[in-house]
Design a protein around this motif. Sequence first.
Motif, short mmCIF file in Angstrom:
data_model
loop_
_atom_site.label_atom_id
_atom_site.label_comp_id
_atom_site.label_asym_id
_atom_site.label_seq_id
_atom_site.Cartn_x
_atom_site.Cartn_y
_atom_site.Cartn_z
N LEU A 60 -1.52 7.68 -13.73
CA LEU A 60 -0.56 7.61 -12.63
C LEU A 60 -1.08 6.76 -11.47
CD1 LEU A 60 0.86 11.25 -12.50
CD2 LEU A 60 1.95 9.21 -13.41
N LYS A 61 -2.37 6.86 -11.17
CA LYS A 61 -2.94 6.03 -10.09
C LYS A 61 -2.81 4.55 -10.42
CE LYS A 61 -6.38 9.01 -7.95
NZ LYS A 61 -7.82 9.23 -7.75
N LYS A 62 -3.17 4.19 -11.63
CA LYS A 62 -3.11 2.78 -12.02
C LYS A 62 -1.68 2.25 -12.09
CE LYS A 62 -7.47 2.16 -14.46
NZ LYS A 62 -8.30 3.11 -13.93
N LYS A 63 -0.78 3.12 -12.50
CA LYS A 63 0.60 2.68 -12.69
C LYS A 63 1.40 2.64 -11.39
CE LYS A 63 4.51 3.28 -15.72
NZ LYS A 63 5.03 3.87 -16.92
N TYR A 64 1.19 3.61 -10.48
CA TYR A 64 2.07 3.74 -9.32
C TYR A 64 1.42 3.59 -7.95
CZ TYR A 64 5.15 5.61 -12.88
OH TYR A 64 5.89 5.77 -14.00
N LEU A 65 0.10 3.62 -7.87
CA LEU A 65 -0.55 3.60 -6.56
C LEU A 65 -1.34 2.31 -6.36
CD1 LEU A 65 -1.76 7.29 -6.48
CD2 LEU A 65 0.35 6.34 -5.57
N ASN A 66 -1.62 2.01 -5.12
CA ASN A 66 -2.33 0.77 -4.78
C ASN A 66 -3.84 0.97 -4.80
OD1 ASN A 66 0.11 -0.44 -4.37
ND2 ASN A 66 0.17 0.04 -2.19
N GLY A 67 -4.39 1.15 -5.96
CA GLY A 67 -5.83 1.23 -6.10
C GLY A 67 -6.40 2.63 -5.98
N PRO A 68 -7.69 2.77 -6.31
CA PRO A 68 -8.33 4.09 -6.33
C PRO A 68 -8.55 4.69 -4.94
CG PRO A 68 -9.91 2.36 -6.85
CD PRO A 68 -8.57 1.71 -6.77
N PHE B 238 -6.33 4.91 -2.65
CA PHE B 238 -5.03 5.36 -2.15
C PHE B 238 -5.09 6.84 -1.80
CE2 PHE B 238 -0.75 6.99 -2.53
CZ PHE B 238 0.00 6.02 -1.90
N ASN B 239 -4.55 7.21 -0.64
CA ASN B 239 -4.51 8.60 -0.21
C ASN B 239 -3.09 9.13 -0.37
OD1 ASN B 239 -4.54 11.06 1.04
ND2 ASN B 239 -5.69 10.38 2.82
N LEU B 240 -2.89 10.00 -1.32
CA LEU B 240 -1.57 10.52 -1.63
C LEU B 240 -0.98 11.31 -0.46
CD1 LEU B 240 0.47 10.65 -4.01
CD2 LEU B 240 -0.53 12.85 -4.58
N LEU B 241 -1.83 11.91 0.37
CA LEU B 241 -1.34 12.72 1.47
C LEU B 241 -0.87 11.91 2.68
CD1 LEU B 241 -3.86 15.69 1.41
CD2 LEU B 241 -1.56 15.59 0.47
N SER B 242 -1.25 10.64 2.76
CA SER B 242 -0.86 9.88 3.96
C SER B 242 -0.28 8.49 3.69
CB SER B 242 -2.05 9.76 4.91
OG SER B 242 -3.10 9.07 4.26
N ASP B 243 -0.71 7.81 2.64
CA ASP B 243 -0.24 6.44 2.39
C ASP B 243 1.19 6.45 1.87
OD1 ASP B 243 -2.75 5.68 3.14
OD2 ASP B 243 -3.46 5.21 1.13
N PRO B 244 1.99 5.41 2.25
CA PRO B 244 3.38 5.35 1.76
C PRO B 244 3.44 5.04 0.27
CG PRO B 244 2.85 3.41 3.06
CD PRO B 244 1.66 4.31 3.15
N ILE B 245 4.41 5.62 -0.40
CA ILE B 245 4.62 5.41 -1.83
C ILE B 245 5.57 4.23 -2.01
CG2 ILE B 245 5.50 6.43 -3.97
CD1 ILE B 245 3.07 7.90 -3.01
N ILE B 246 5.20 3.33 -2.89
CA ILE B 246 6.04 2.17 -3.19
C ILE B 246 7.16 2.60 -4.13
CG2 ILE B 246 6.09 -0.12 -4.27
CD1 ILE B 246 3.13 -0.37 -3.45
N GLU B 247 8.39 2.20 -3.80
CA GLU B 247 9.53 2.52 -4.66
C GLU B 247 9.57 1.58 -5.86
OE1 GLU B 247 11.71 5.04 -4.59
OE2 GLU B 247 10.52 5.82 -2.92
N ARG B 248 9.57 2.17 -7.04
CA ARG B 248 9.70 1.41 -8.28
C ARG B 248 10.14 2.36 -9.38
NH1 ARG B 248 3.26 0.53 -8.87
NH2 ARG B 248 3.64 -0.54 -6.96
N PRO B 249 10.69 1.81 -10.46
CA PRO B 249 11.09 2.69 -11.58
C PRO B 249 9.88 3.48 -12.07
CG PRO B 249 11.90 0.46 -11.91
CD PRO B 249 11.00 0.41 -10.72
#
Length: 186
Positions: free
Chosen positions: A91-99, A101-112
């Motif tokens: 999930l990190k590699k597919k949807y987040l901007n690198g290792p 990335f802070n899930l609790l504060s960084d914005p999530i990029i909208e994509r399928p």
Amino acid sequence: MLSALPIFQYATTLAPASIHKHMKLLMRSFLWKGGKQDSKKFSLVKWEQVILPYDKGGLAIKIPSFSNRAMGFKLIWRFLNDKGSWWVEVLKKKYLNGPSFNLLSDPIIERPCTPVWKLIKKVLPQFRENISKAPGSGKEVNIWTDKIMGTRPISQSQNFKPLQRWMEANHLTSLYHISDWDQNNW
């Protein structure tokens, strides 16, 4: 029984609101119709009373949308704590901007995305709103002054004052002191 059936599906999928509504309707009609299917019956107890826990006089019936959300919160918690798990890395590699990335504060990029990630994205704002610290080992988290869950620290509640005095007198102030933390794992 009906409230327990979709648990496996809820664990990884965000169910549509129409499904939640239909399941709630089935549960309500099971309680209040009875007898002939086409005849209406009077409800002798409010639905709000029926869904309360047993100790508060209810039947502890789970609301479908709440169960689905709770499973999403569990996924986020596991995502934050299962570092190195293959599904987290995927999930990190597919949807987040690198290792980093802070899930609790960084914005999530909208994509399928997959159903699992849709569920995480749906409940993430509420999760972020209600947690202020990811505990880690708990050594840095003061259970009385830090906002761990909810909108205020535990020390602001009068119910905990005697317990707080006793724990502080015994030098039990961090989450680490009262938790089951062993070898970097809860």
